[in-house]
Structures are given as C-alpha cells and as structure tokens.
Design an enzyme around this catalytic site. Structure first.
Site, PDB file in Angstrom:
ATOM      1  N   ALA A  61     -29.816 -12.956   3.980  1.00 51.27           N
ATOM      2  CA  ALA A  61     -28.641 -12.636   4.781  1.00 51.27           C
ATOM      3  C   ALA A  61     -28.888 -11.329   5.520  1.00 51.27           C
ATOM      4  O   ALA A  61     -29.604 -10.456   5.021  1.00 51.27           O
ATOM      5  CB  ALA A  61     -27.440 -12.505   3.857  1.00 51.27           C
ATOM      6  N   GLY A 100     -30.782 -15.445   1.026  1.00 57.53           N
ATOM      7  CA  GLY A 100     -30.151 -16.537   1.764  1.00 57.53           C
ATOM      8  C   GLY A 100     -31.166 -17.487   2.374  1.00 57.53           C
ATOM      9  O   GLY A 100     -30.883 -18.682   2.559  1.00 57.53           O
ATOM     10  N   GLU A 103     -31.997 -19.724  -0.336  1.00 53.23           N
ATOM     11  CA  GLU A 103     -30.808 -20.547  -0.628  1.00 53.23           C
ATOM     12  C   GLU A 103     -30.690 -21.703   0.372  1.00 53.23           C
ATOM     13  O   GLU A 103     -30.240 -22.792   0.028  1.00 53.23           O
ATOM     14  CB  GLU A 103     -29.552 -19.681  -0.619  1.00 53.23           C
ATOM     15  CG  GLU A 103     -29.461 -18.804  -1.882  1.00 53.23           C
ATOM     16  CD  GLU A 103     -28.315 -17.815  -1.839  1.00 53.23           C
ATOM     17  OE1 GLU A 103     -28.220 -17.071  -0.835  1.00 53.23           O
ATOM     18  OE2 GLU A 103     -27.515 -17.782  -2.782  1.00 53.23           O
ATOM     19  N   GLU A 123     -31.543 -10.363  -4.242  1.00 52.40           N
ATOM     20  CA  GLU A 123     -30.273  -9.707  -3.906  1.00 52.40           C
ATOM     21  C   GLU A 123     -29.921  -8.535  -4.804  1.00 52.40           C
ATOM     22  O   GLU A 123     -29.362  -7.535  -4.334  1.00 52.40           O
ATOM     23  CB  GLU A 123     -29.131 -10.734  -3.938  1.00 52.40           C
ATOM     24  CG  GLU A 123     -29.063 -11.634  -2.720  1.00 52.40           C
ATOM     25  CD  GLU A 123     -29.944 -12.865  -2.815  1.00 52.40           C
ATOM     26  OE1 GLU A 123     -30.817 -12.906  -3.714  1.00 52.40           O
ATOM     27  OE2 GLU A 123     -29.772 -13.787  -2.012  1.00 52.40           O
TER      28      GLU A 123
HETATM   29  N1  COA Z   1     -31.182  -7.868   6.792  1.00 52.20           N
HETATM   30  C1  COA Z   1     -31.261  -7.129   7.905  1.00 52.20           C
HETATM   31  N2  COA Z   1     -32.427  -6.625   8.376  1.00 52.20           N
HETATM   32  C2  COA Z   1     -33.531  -6.900   7.688  1.00 52.20           C
HETATM   33  C3  COA Z   1     -33.520  -7.678   6.511  1.00 52.20           C
HETATM   34  C4  COA Z   1     -32.274  -8.182   6.068  1.00 52.20           C
HETATM   35  N3  COA Z   1     -32.153  -8.945   4.974  1.00 52.20           N
HETATM   36  N4  COA Z   1     -34.777  -7.774   6.051  1.00 52.20           N
HETATM   37  C5  COA Z   1     -35.564  -7.084   6.907  1.00 52.20           C
HETATM   38  N5  COA Z   1     -34.805  -6.549   7.890  1.00 52.20           N
HETATM   39  C6  COA Z   1     -35.258  -5.741   9.038  1.00 52.20           C
HETATM   40  C7  COA Z   1     -35.755  -4.372   8.594  1.00 52.20           C
HETATM   41  O1  COA Z   1     -34.681  -3.458   8.519  1.00 52.20           O
HETATM   42  C8  COA Z   1     -36.726  -4.022   9.703  1.00 52.20           C
HETATM   43  O2  COA Z   1     -35.963  -3.569  10.804  1.00 52.20           O
HETATM   44  P1  COA Z   1     -36.541  -2.458  11.817  1.00 52.20           P
HETATM   45  O3  COA Z   1     -37.742  -3.089  12.437  1.00 52.20           O
HETATM   46  O4  COA Z   1     -35.403  -2.219  12.731  1.00 52.20           O
HETATM   47  O5  COA Z   1     -36.885  -1.275  10.962  1.00 52.20           O
HETATM   48  C9  COA Z   1     -37.332  -5.382  10.069  1.00 52.20           C
HETATM   49  O6  COA Z   1     -36.406  -6.359   9.595  1.00 52.20           O
HETATM   50  C10 COA Z   1     -38.679  -5.632   9.440  1.00 52.20           C
HETATM   51  O7  COA Z   1     -38.574  -5.460   8.037  1.00 52.20           O
HETATM   52  P2  COA Z   1     -39.722  -4.745   7.183  1.00 52.20           P
HETATM   53  O8  COA Z   1     -39.241  -4.685   5.776  1.00 52.20           O
HETATM   54  O9  COA Z   1     -40.105  -3.483   7.841  1.00 52.20           O
HETATM   55  O10 COA Z   1     -40.891  -5.809   7.348  1.00 52.20           O
HETATM   56  P3  COA Z   1     -42.012  -6.213   6.307  1.00 52.20           P
HETATM   57  O11 COA Z   1     -42.868  -7.172   7.006  1.00 52.20           O
HETATM   58  O12 COA Z   1     -42.618  -5.002   5.690  1.00 52.20           O
HETATM   59  O13 COA Z   1     -41.234  -6.956   5.102  1.00 52.20           O
HETATM   60  C11 COA Z   1     -39.662  -8.535   4.148  1.00 52.20           C
HETATM   61  C12 COA Z   1     -40.556  -8.163   5.354  1.00 52.20           C
HETATM   62  C13 COA Z   1     -38.863  -9.752   4.507  1.00 52.20           C
HETATM   63  C14 COA Z   1     -40.520  -8.803   2.916  1.00 52.20           C
HETATM   64  C15 COA Z   1     -38.717  -7.342   3.833  1.00 52.20           C
HETATM   65  O14 COA Z   1     -38.080  -6.960   5.029  1.00 52.20           O
HETATM   66  C16 COA Z   1     -37.636  -7.620   2.829  1.00 52.20           C
HETATM   67  O15 COA Z   1     -37.897  -7.602   1.650  1.00 52.20           O
HETATM   68  N6  COA Z   1     -36.402  -7.845   3.297  1.00 52.20           N
HETATM   69  C17 COA Z   1     -35.217  -7.961   2.464  1.00 52.20           C
HETATM   70  C18 COA Z   1     -35.183  -9.212   1.648  1.00 52.20           C
HETATM   71  C19 COA Z   1     -33.906  -9.254   0.866  1.00 52.20           C
HETATM   72  O16 COA Z   1     -33.621  -8.425   0.025  1.00 52.20           O
HETATM   73  N7  COA Z   1     -33.086 -10.263   1.156  1.00 52.20           N
HETATM   74  C20 COA Z   1     -31.817 -10.439   0.524  1.00 52.20           C
HETATM   75  C21 COA Z   1     -30.756  -9.935   1.422  1.00 52.20           C
HETATM   76  S1  COA Z   1     -29.193  -9.974   0.633  1.00 52.20           S
END
Ligand code: COA
Length: 699
Positions: A61, A100, A103, A123
């Site tokens: 999400a 999400g 999910e 989460e």
């Molecule tokens: N919501 C909003 N923005 C998100 C996001 C999310 N769930 N996940 C990543 N982003 C954004 C980051 O803020 C970043 O933004 P920026 O470029 O403006 O700084 C961009 O996406 C890239 O993310 P980053 O973490 O720097 O990339 P990465 O390649 O190192 O890692 C992921 C990618 C997906 C592994 C990592 O972003 C991550 O773990 N995200 C969250 C996953 C999560 O907890 N999901 C549950 C949400 S409730």
C-alpha cells in the site's frame, strides 16, 4: 495510467504500473477495479494475469496515504473483487510483492514468481498490520505456524523458500510467459482462500510468536495485534475475520508508533546525496587507504573490502601490522563462522587488503580515512603524510569522533579535499555514517563521500563541524545529565532500566561498559580547560577510570562481569556514588522512571534543537536517523525530534524551564525551541518555511 491492460489472444495482462515501486495508491486501486469490472464481463477473455511493470510487482500500500482518511476504493474491496472474478486469475510475480502487493497475489488462483522475487507481509515494520486480507488468507494458505511467524515479524522470503512454505505455486524465470502458457483447466475447480476451511489451531506457534514479538519488537503494538488476527482465523469465519482486520488496521495506522515508523521509513529513503550535489562530479572509489588497523580501522577496511574496494591499511611498525592483521583476520573468521562468507570468497577478498608499514604505494588511491588515536597532533601528522603520498584528487577523511576538522584540515595543502567520515563501531555493521563538512570541504569531496556511503550501504547524514558533530554532541549531554541524576539520587542500573523501559536496547551505563570508559574520559580531560566552572561536574566516571574500572574489557565498570560473563550489580559502586554525593554536599533524593526518562530526553532534545538551529544538522529527520542508527534510540518512537513533536514542543519547553529553575546553567532552553513554541509552529512548519525561504532566495 497506474494500471494498464494488454490483450494477448484470450489472455488479459493487467499491469500495475506506478514507478518506482508500484506502490498501491488510489489510482492503482481504481485502475484495478475498472479493469476487473470490464474484463470479468469480456467473453473473449479466458485468463487474467496480474503482474508489475518494471522491476517490482508491488511494494505494498502507498504508505504516503496512511496519514489521511482512507480513500475509496479500498484495497480489501478491490482484492475481494479480484477473488470473486469467475475467470482464472494468475499472479505473475516479476519482482518484490510486499504487503498489499502480496495480498493482491493472494486473491489470485495461482502464483508464479521469479526465483529472486521478495515476498511477504512486512506491515508490522511500519507499525501496522496487513489490511487487505493478509492475516486471514495467509494462514488458510500455508497454515498458522508459518503465517504467524512471517506476519508477526514482517519477515520476507525469496523464491525457493517461498515455494517451500507455499506462498507461491511455482517458480519461473519469466513468470508472465509461464502464466500465458500454463494449463488453466485445474484452476477452474480451485476454491478461493476466502472460501476455504478454518486452518487448524496451533497454540504453540501462537505462543512462540508472542514471545518473539515481546523480545525482538519490544514495546510495539502491531506484532501482537497481527498475532491476534492470525489466531482468529482458527475460530471465526472469513467475513468476521476481515471486519476485525479492517477495524484493527484503521485503528493502528493512526497510532504514534505507526506514524513514527512511517517517519523513519521515509527519513531513511531521504538519506542520500543532497540535491545540491546531484550535478557535482563524484568519484567512485575503487582503491582506498585506512590509516590505523585498530578495531575501528580494521572494521572500516573490512567493510570497504566487502563493497569491492581494494584497501591498503597503513601502520607504524611491524608489531602494529601484526595486530592489524589479526584484527582483520578475526573479522573474516567471524563471517566464515556465521556462514556469511564461503572460504573461497573470503580468500579472494582477503587478497584485496594490504597491510603495510608506511605510506608507500598509495599514489593510485581515491580516498584515505585516518582511524588513529583521538589526538589532534597525531592526526595532523597523519593527514600531512597522506597529503604527500596520495594523488592530488584523492579525498582525505578523518574518522574523528569529536575533534575540530577545520583545524585538522590545516595540515593539508588543499583543505578542500578534507572531510570527516564518522563511522560507528563496529563500522562494517553499523549503518550510520556522519559525513562531516568542514569549512573548506569542496562539493566534489562531499559528493564522493555520499557515493561511497551508497556503495557501503550506509545511512549517510551530513553534519557540520562542532564538538561531537550531531550524535556525540547529543550523547555527551545524555551522559552528562545521567551522571547528575545518578549523584542526585539514582543508581546506574536504575537509570539503565528506565531508558530500557523507554525503548533503548541498553541504558547509558551498560553502553559505556561495552564501549569502554577511557575514551570519554580522555575527552572530558580535553574539554576540562574550557569547561564553565559554574557547571555541575560529576567526577564519578573519572574516579572509576582512574581505579581501572574501564568497563567490560576490564571485567568491571558500572557493573561487574564475573568470569567475563553477563553484568551483575556491584554494591561497591553504590558506596562510591554516595561518597561522592556526600563530598559534593548533595542530598540524594529519588527519581521515578518517568522522571529519569523525561529529564534525559528533554536534555537531548534541547541540544538537538540547538544543533538544528546552528545548521550542524540539515534537518530534524537527519537527527532522528543519527539517534536511531547510531545510538539505539527506539525506532518505533521515530527518533528524538519526531518524539519531541509527538510529546508536544510546548510541553517539552515547559519541562526544560521547570528544570532550569533548579539549575539554570545546565538547562538553557534552546532559542529555536522557544521560537517554535512562541510561534505555535511544528518542526515540519519550520522546515517547510525554511525550505520556501531558501528556494525563494535561489529564485
Ligand atoms: N509506499 C510509498 N512509497 C514507497 C513504498 C510504499 N509502500 N515503498 C517504497 N516507496 C518509495 C520510497 O519512498 C522511494 O521513494 P523516493 O524515490 O521518493 O525516495 C521509492 O519508492 C523507492 O524505494 P526504495 O526503498 O528506495 O527502493 P529499493 O529498491 O531500495 O527497495 C522495496 C524497494 C520495495 C524493497 C522497499 O521500498 C520497501 O521495502 N518498501 C516498503 C515495503 C512495505 O513495507 N510495504 C508494506 C506497506 S504497508
């Protein structure tokens, strides 16, 4: 368009397409709803494939939406729509499918993923619970034991493991191609997870998950709430479970903990090369020098080597080379023992570290870091030697914790190439790197340091020159005031307990014992000549060092460590403290845990506001990163400044003023804090206003 559909024969491919990570925003949810509404009715379509455009399936999400009210269509409803689709729906998981994202995959009839795809429900690491059916569907898919363990720890798994656990049905290098060609006939009779029987109860797994959560995520709400929801799947119908999950999600996403963890998530992502340096020439370091192979130097060298940088470690004589060699070899041995490296990789890497006497043969290095003893004269000699031996473009960095880098840079002909790179011990593990900009540091030097930080996978924070930069300056106040609380009434273990209760992994005295009391002692001696004579000074720590109570390494410090084992309380210390209090004419009182916490936190917050005001830190979020990544401040409290804002700036200032009535020397309310309270501004308001002013000046 956040969701686009491509028709190939009788297959519809629905792409989640919202760079960079396909975070599931309102646009994606609406796009999915529209696509499935249309495709369900399309008689020419016999299979629907859900996949991600780019490198990711979906990163969950969109956490940026969590601060506002929920926006329709809601993800659980979109997921239910996909699950109810009469056509076989296949998740072709091309990259990370998290939260999400996973999910959505769960409501598909079949899941095929690349071997490298990261999967899971993380989460709880953002202080929330899976809110689109994850807690109800995953236990029905893989059983309670695996589901509760994954969900309550926010644990992620890759391909083979995901297949073993049952998170996916198949692995394929090209999941889209597989989904397009697989036999879909068996999917017709497959029941959706919402329609499967309750999973078998597993009390032992639930109890184990609760114990793990209390230990590993102490103080945090989300893991326990997630466990409750998983447990519910064994006794309650799917629909009731979904209602409870939704209620829980909406409730806890607003809690301070969830806000704090979101703040940290975005603060971390913001920790990168500042925009002002984006167009500056940065060198990618492939060869580096470390001067000093003590514990710190060795772990810096080991960390750089692990990032593919060839390292020369410089020592003064053959004995020191031997010590440095054994320090570095110990790190390799530990990694081998823990299975982090195999012998072949370790051997190859080890060949890339040269340990030598003197500064010969370093004329092709791009960067050098000195990690010698904290002594200005010695550091200046080292910097001058490096200046003579390195090529003119090479960056010269000091790993000093406190010393004046402007003064140190005077030892180098071109101070533009000097800066501080303040690593934290052990440097190959700790993620924080303070990048200290001295008066004359060139933008290219800074940009190279940020690039190095990215290569080393550190969290870089820019700091200005002052005694202790950001972290140690705040930490010095923390220690100083803990000693005052100690002489005024509390015992070290009581203070430790109060701070552990707040959320620190260790209290200030246990930390001192671990790192050794001698460095701070030397630092206090250095500052003695300039100390305000009216400022209260507690000499207990000095006495301890002078009596050889240096901490764990001496077997005794604030605690005793009989036989090199765990800490035990030392009753002798209470006598020493009472003695010292008597000598200082202090009548000892008593402090409750909240009183200890409030005073120590207020002291640090006050200093942090001064640091922000003076421009030593560029932002409050940077201070939060330093405290969380370098000093064990509880992440779920969002860092020091976020915590201050949560408590309320007016309340904190009120406390400081109250304390200042008793001791106006040590408690001097920060100018910036006073200003914000007076203007009724939050830290965010202040930073937004400052950014607007800066961009206005540029424009
Ligand atoms: N919501 C909003 N923005 C998100 C996001 C999310 N769930 N996940 C990543 N982003 C954004 C980051 O803020 C970043 O933004 P920026 O470029 O403006 O700084 C961009 O996406 C890239 O993310 P980053 O973490 O720097 O990339 P990465 O390649 O190192 O890692 C992921 C990618 C997906 C592994 C990592 O972003 C991550 O773990 N995200 C969250 C996953 C999560 O907890 N999901 C549950 C949400 S409730």
């Amino acid at each position: 368009m956040a969701v686009r559909t491509e028709i190939r024969g009788d297959a519809a491919i629905v792409y989640l397409d919202s760079p960079p990570v396909n975070a599931i925003s309102k646009d994606i949810r609406q796009g999915l709803k529209d696509s499935f509404d249309t495709l369900t009715k399309d008689d020419n379509i016999s299979r629907i494939i859900l996949t991600g455009a780019g490198k990711f399936f979906a990163a969950g999400a969109d956490a940026r939406e969590f601060d506002g009210p929920p926006i329709e269509p809601h993800l659980p409803d979109v997921a239910a729509l996909i699950e109810a689709c009469p056509k076989p729906c296949i998740a072709a998981i091309n990259g990370a499918a998290l939260g999400g994202g996973y999910e959505l995959a769960l409501v598909c009839k079949y899941r095929v993923a690349t071997p490298g795809a990261l999967l899971g429900l993380p989460e709880v690491t953002l202080g929330v619970i899976p809110g689109a059916g994850g807690t109800q569907r995953l236990p029905r898919l893989i059983g309670v034991a695996s589901a509760v363990s994954l969900i309550s720890q926010g644990q992620l798994v890759k391909g083979k493991k995901a297949l073993e656990l049952g998170l996916i049905d198949h692995l394929a290098d090209d999941p889209l191609e597989y989904a397009l060609t697989m036999d879909i006939a068996p999917l017709a009779g497959k029941r959706p997870l919402c329609d499967t029987a309750n999973p078998t109860p597993d009390d032992a797994a639930i109890t184990a998950a609760r114990e793990q959560a209390s230990k590993r995520m102490r103080g945090q709400t989300a893991p326990h709430r997630a466990i409750d929801l998983v447990e519910l799947t064994t006794t309650t119908g799917f629909d009731t479970g979904m209602v409870r999950e939704r209620e829980t999600f909406l409730e806890i996403r607003q809690l301070d903990q969830a806000r704090a963890l979101r703040h940290m998530f975005f603060a971390e992502r913001g920790a990168k090369m500042p925009a002002s340096l984006q167009n500056v020439n940065a060198t990618d370091i492939t060869k580096a020098v470390v001067v000093g192979g003590g514990n710190m130097g060795a772990s810096i060298a080991y960390g750089m080597n692990g990032a593919g940088i060839a390292v020369t470690v410089i020592e003064t004589d053959s004995d020191a080379v031997e010590r440095a060699t054994s320090n570095i070899d110990r790190l390799f041995a530990a990694a081998l023992k823990r299975g982090l490296l195999d012998q072949d990789t370790a051997d190859k890497r080890r060949e890339q570290i040269t340990i030598q006497v003197g500064y010969g043969g370093i004329s092709d290095a791009g960067l050098a870091i000195e990690a010698v003893i904290e002594n200005m004269d010695i550091k200046k000699i080292v910097l001058a030697e490096l200046d003579a031996a390195l090529p003119a473009h090479a960056v010269i960095a000091t790993n000093t914790s406190y010393l004046d880098i402007d003064e140190m840079a005077g030892a180098v002909a071109d101070p533009a190439r000097v800066l501080g790179l303040h690593f934290f011990s052990p440097a190959h593990i700790m993620k924080l790197l303070e990048i200290v900009q001295a008066d004359k540091t060139a933008p290219e030097t800074l940009a190279t340091a940020f690039r190095l930080a990215a290569r080393l996978r550190k969290v870089p924070v820019l700091a200005g020159v002052c005694d202790g930069f950001i972290g140690n300056r705040i930490y010095a106040r923390y220690r100083e005031y803990a000693d005052i609380i100690m002489i005024d009434g509390s015992l070290p273990w009581e203070i430790d307990e109060a701070m552990v209760d707040f959320g620190y992994a260790m209290g200030p005295y246990a930390v001192q014992d671990l790192s050794g009391l001698d460095i701070a002692y030397a630092n206090r001696k250095r500052l003695a000549p300039t100390r305000d004579p009216n400022r209260r000074y507690v000499a207990i720590a000095d006495r301890m060092v002078e009596e050889g109570r240096l901490g764990r390494k001496a077997g005794v410090g604030w605690y005793r460590y009989p036989g090199g084992g765990g800490a035990v309380i030392d009753p002798l210390l209470e006598d020493l403290i009472c003695d010292e209090a008597h000598f200082a004419k202090v009548t000892r009182g008593e402090f409750t845990d909240p009183e200890i916490q409030d005073q120590l936190l207020a002291m640090m917050i006050n200093e942090a506001f001064d640091i922000l005001d003076e421009g030593i830190a560029a932002s409050a979020a940077d201070i939060d990163l330093v405290l969380v990544y370098g000093y064990g401040f509880p992440r779920w409290r969002g860092g020091l400044m976020h915590y201050a804002q949560t408590v309320g700036l007016a309340k904190i200032l009120g406390q400081i003023k109250e304390y200042a009535r008793l001791d106006p020397v040590i408690w001097q309310p920060s100018r910036l804090l006073r200003q914000l309270v007076q203007d009724g501004q939050s830290i965010e308001d202040y930073e937004n206003e400052k950014a607007a002013r800066t961009s206005g000046q540029r424009g």
